[in-house]
Design an enzyme around this catalytic site. Structure first.
Site, PDB file in Angstrom:
ATOM      1  N   GLY A  11       3.278  -7.432   0.442  1.00 28.90           N
ATOM      2  CA  GLY A  11       3.857  -6.127   0.741  1.00 28.90           C
ATOM      3  C   GLY A  11       2.905  -5.006   0.360  1.00 28.90           C
ATOM      4  N   CYS A  12       3.121  -3.846   0.959  1.00 32.14           N
ATOM      5  CA  CYS A  12       2.185  -2.734   0.781  1.00 32.14           C
ATOM      6  C   CYS A  12       2.268  -2.145  -0.627  1.00 32.14           C
ATOM      7  CB  CYS A  12       2.436  -1.661   1.833  1.00 32.14           C
ATOM      8  SG  CYS A  12       4.157  -1.134   1.959  1.00 32.14           S
ATOM      9  N   TYR A  13       3.495  -1.873  -1.088  1.00 33.39           N
ATOM     10  CA  TYR A  13       3.638  -1.377  -2.459  1.00 33.39           C
ATOM     11  C   TYR A  13       3.128  -2.410  -3.449  1.00 33.39           C
ATOM     12  CZ  TYR A  13       6.880   2.571  -1.501  1.00 33.39           C
ATOM     13  OH  TYR A  13       7.472   3.755  -1.112  1.00 33.39           O
ATOM     14  N   THR A  14       3.395  -3.669  -3.095  1.00 40.40           N
ATOM     15  CA  THR A  14       3.022  -4.765  -3.975  1.00 40.40           C
ATOM     16  C   THR A  14       1.518  -4.811  -4.200  1.00 40.40           C
ATOM     17  OG1 THR A  14       4.731  -5.876  -2.691  1.00 40.40           O
ATOM     18  CG2 THR A  14       3.610  -7.157  -4.357  1.00 40.40           C
ATOM     19  N   THR A  28      -0.708  -2.502  -3.743  1.00 37.61           N
ATOM     20  CA  THR A  28      -1.178  -1.321  -4.467  1.00 37.61           C
ATOM     21  C   THR A  28      -0.946  -1.488  -5.956  1.00 37.61           C
ATOM     22  OG1 THR A  28      -0.196  -0.132  -2.595  1.00 37.61           O
ATOM     23  CG2 THR A  28      -1.158   1.201  -4.348  1.00 37.61           C
TER      24      THR A  28
END
Lengths: 340, 340, 340, 340
Positions: free
Chosen positions: C152-155, C157
């Protein structure tokens, strides 16, 4: 203290309705008594418009027409076109005055309505006999009416820019080009791909070229006030900002006049209009945002007269002018609740 | 493997220069050897353009012209107008080829330059004898030249939209209106009140009406290619987005033709142009952002031909077309490094 | 020339898929052979993603799984969670490799999946046995696998920011706060009220506080790599921009270290990672937009270690890392098609 | 009708001053009599703030202090820090009351002022003896004072969020993290590279980490009201929007309490505060924009108490609270001119 006017808003969940509620909450002579929605559950209006939290305890209710009539003296109808004409006759019969923010009563007849909206008009006798609620042009006709057709946002921007020079004979009625730019709130609050943030942010694009429904409104009103046959080319653009409309209008001069003379013509035309600001510098939409002003200026260059007209589409383009009409209807000072 | 071309960029701190560096870093036949600035301290270019961090060790240096000549075969000159013509003659004498992104060599003569730029041109013999670097119109003239005048961003958008229908006789040369909308990066990277975020965000506004310096460029190039005298009305608008230019162009038809016929004329005109996309749907600036494409379509309505043309002002409007010119100059495939 | 890998993308209409197509079009070893959608009519992909106009003739088709298997060696699955696990077993049985951009194979077991996604997992034996496709941490495990769970993208980061100092023992595993800010494209392309332009423009707001589905991913991966039990507080914010994620991470030091020492620890940790840029200046999301970089820095203040990590949510947060995984799978250089 | 208070604004060209003028124009008890600027030429204020066109004929003048004293009973001082303390003693000696929007009188003593502002304070005896103009905490002290230190925007957002739970003993005074996000107008109206549209649009970035000047204000005021030593970690972020501040505050609970209990504590703490809205849903900055409200909510998750507090930085964060202080000073209803 005089009795306040009891006021309902039909279709209270959209952006224009949100602004209308804010204006009416500060209006000394209006009392909001009903807000409607087709949603169930009677949500507090601050759930729909969070900026109103703490301002009012009103709920958005799914009310019957008789109940609306019972609660209100005047109804602001902020329903979609089609839905408006389905309810307005009953409201009028029930004794309510109505200011209709939809397009249902703006045009001159059922034929042009059907052509542009693809619907058979169900209240054709009122169509063409309803005052067009643009106070700068029709304030005398507005007073005392039961039904007012509140104008479209692009329409007001365009007409207010063009009317003076057209009526006073400074520009040709033929070959007028309106290149209009609107913020995204003008496209409404229903979720659609085209108004998603990531679609329209960082992008400008034309749309509905030659087919936008505000076109016949502009044609008809300008033709009426100028006594000439006007058919404008109207080209709207979706612009990456919340609010604001700018119309850049290209016309041909009918007679030689300097910019200063043209500005003076416009100033004179609007000399009793508290919401028209004839400015010398090129305006920005931002200077009108949050206000009921329409700012207008003019330039002359290379054989063209170029008029710039801008306003806040949700206020002067919708809810502010609706309250201006309300003030005229009830003979309150025209600026009541509209200059803050 | 063939020797790479050593390339310098003069004035490397602006937005166009930032894009140019990115394109040249992926160009298989270019070797960046000098980036200049008037700032002292030789900052790494990634300090100026943080997106370049880790991409190159180049510094921005305050270099003398002889040093620039020593290091480079070709110079992209991204200096302000005035500064360009002060250094270009020496660069040419020193044996460098030059692609000038400023306006200094675009116009036909020193008179018109002085009128629009308020400066006496100091290299008047080259002015008017320098090829205008719009490859879609002048690719044959560009090849083999020592100096190329890279076009302005509004100019390219406008000319590319107008040239086919004007040259092929489908629209009148008289009375052309260009309503152009540009993202804020087009105004440069020098701090100014008017380009502060809080000034131009959430607002659209016209500026330089009748006086924008891209006007004579458009006039001259269109007159040249169409063999008609063209004087356009050009009205730019500052639009709240980083990048992108849309020109909405209003012209009068010279002969009857349908939209499909007009699209076909444009397609044919650009049939060998890899960066022109003739589209059927109304374009958005966003679909061109980050690319070297110019997207064009046309509509017919109410006696007007309306052309929409859009591109990324920093790429197809500046640095991308500069590299396209570089490719033509050195006979590399025109799309080298420009389609990613 | 080696045979290209035939590649399909399932669910090709979203923003990540749009970026993925762009990257694959420039990939020298990938051949796009199928793009799927549930929409009927086989629209050209450029109708769905207008920026791709002229780049490819591919259509978005409503294909059966056998047809997808027939056309492709590897499938990028960009379907919603739930839909992914419904098709992936058949793709694998059919001999396709799969890089899954959904959340269906990221977590350690069906229990935690059911808790956070509210669905019974239909392929539980693969869950917890699928490599987590974060190349900076697991590149060796990724090589040669048939199924990769793209993170995932937030993950990404958050994990990329935290892993070095956590694994090297510089910060406490307890009490980590991640305050994350994401552009609106992260919310997908399905029309919803909350992602309309006029809702999220000019506003920042927290959402899913304590309940965001990327939380267990961060916990599990950090616990695995640090061999400590990690439970982060993860607080996402919807930010008015198209793209970009910034994670501002607040942690407590486990031992005294200067900013420079911490930067050095991070640099060393990622010394073979071409897409991690350890920067000294505070980063902006903009400097990573359009790239596959993750930019990281660290500060020490008032008893806290503060890590800033940012990337482009659609590229390094989704499609770029997917192609990075593709490169690892097929033993192409890790940066192929990812640095432009 | 009671005599109006004659009011001057020093430094009338910035964004906060623009808002202040708008509020004062609708204030029934204030009469604007002087607007100052260091610019020459006495431009009409509508030239500086175009939204004020037609609202007032006031000019921005370069006035001497005696002239200001002559014209006004109360002065809003919107000068930069340093410039404020250079003029305020003379204004006070001349009999004016002063509401200072700069930081010059907010801190407890000249030492901390010099540390954070790098200036020797030239009016040290008043520093530390001046009431901090946050009405929700200090309304009784504000009444009747001659000089009021109007609080900083980040400061008010943070303190209003933290004070209730800290003072009532629900959160630890140690280890408080404030992750704050501000619109760009907070950075002022002086042209700077960092606040150009194309720099901060489409990007979020931390700045002044550990060094922002609002930090000691937050520390001092929270220590004073809670009677505990408070040292917060304050991390501001520049956010791509015109206005609005959101503080996401991470604290540790001192005792077990549910979200509903915490909300109730906050509601009770502010029960007589008309501009605090304790909301249950997660707030957006947008719902406070254009208002003098501060919206606050709280969540409990994973061992943290998370407080969200947001307001309009130019109104509740600057000019609105200044007028709220004005109302308290003169014993007008606290909401006068502040709810529209």
């Amino acid at each position: 203290m005089p009795k306040k006017v009891n006021v309902a808003i039909l279709g209270s969940t959209g952006y224009s309705a949100g602004e209308l509620i804010k204006i009416l909450l500060r209006h000394p002579h209006a009392q909001l008594t009903a807000l409607t929605t087709r949603q169930d559950g009677n949500p507090p209006v601050s759930k729909i418009h969070p900026s109103l939290y703490g301002r009012t305890d009103l709920k958005c209710e799914n009310l019957s027409t008789p109940e609306i009539i019972k609660r209100s003296d005047l109804v602001f109808c902020a329903l979609p076109h089609g839905a408006s004409m389905a309810v307005i006759p009953e409201l009028l019969s029930g004794g309510c005055k109505v200011i209709d923010l939809s397009a249902d009563y703006r045009l001159n007849g059922p034929g042009v309505y059907e052509t542009w909206y693809g619907l058979v008009h169900t209240d054709p006798t009122r169509l063409g006999n309803t005052v067009y609620g643009l106070p700068e042009l029709f304030s005398e006709d507005i007073k005392g009416k039961d039904l007012i057709a509140n104008p479209g946002c692009y329409t007001s921007t365009s007409i207010l820019g063009l009317a003076p020079l057209l009526c006073e004979g400074y520009i040709d009625s033929e070959g007028i080009c309106i290149d209009a730019k609107s913020g995204v709130s003008g496209a409404g609050r229903n979720p659609k791909l085209g108004t998603l943030y990531s679609e329209c942010n960082e992008s400008i694009s034309p749309y509905s070229v030659g087919t936008h429904r505000h076109t016949p409104e502009i044609d008809e009103v300008l033709s009426q006030v100028s006594q000439k046959e006007v058919e404008v080319l109207f080209t709207p653009h979706l612009t990456p900002m919340d609010r604001g409309i700018l119309a850049s209008i290209y016309a041909r001069p009918s007679k030689k006049a300097s910019e200063e003379e043209l500005l003076e013509v416009i100033r004179k035309y609007y000399e009793n209009c508290p919401f028209i600001r004839v400015v010398e510098e090129l305006p920005t939409t931002k200077q009108t945002v949050g206000t009921n002003y329409c700012d207008i200026t003019v330039r002359v260059s290379r054989g063209f007269v170029i008029i710039f007209s801008c306003l806040d589409n949700l206020i002067k383009g919708a809810s502010g002018v609706a309250v201006q009409n309300f003030n005229l209807l009830y003979d309150y000072p025209e600026t009541t609740a509209l200059i803050v």
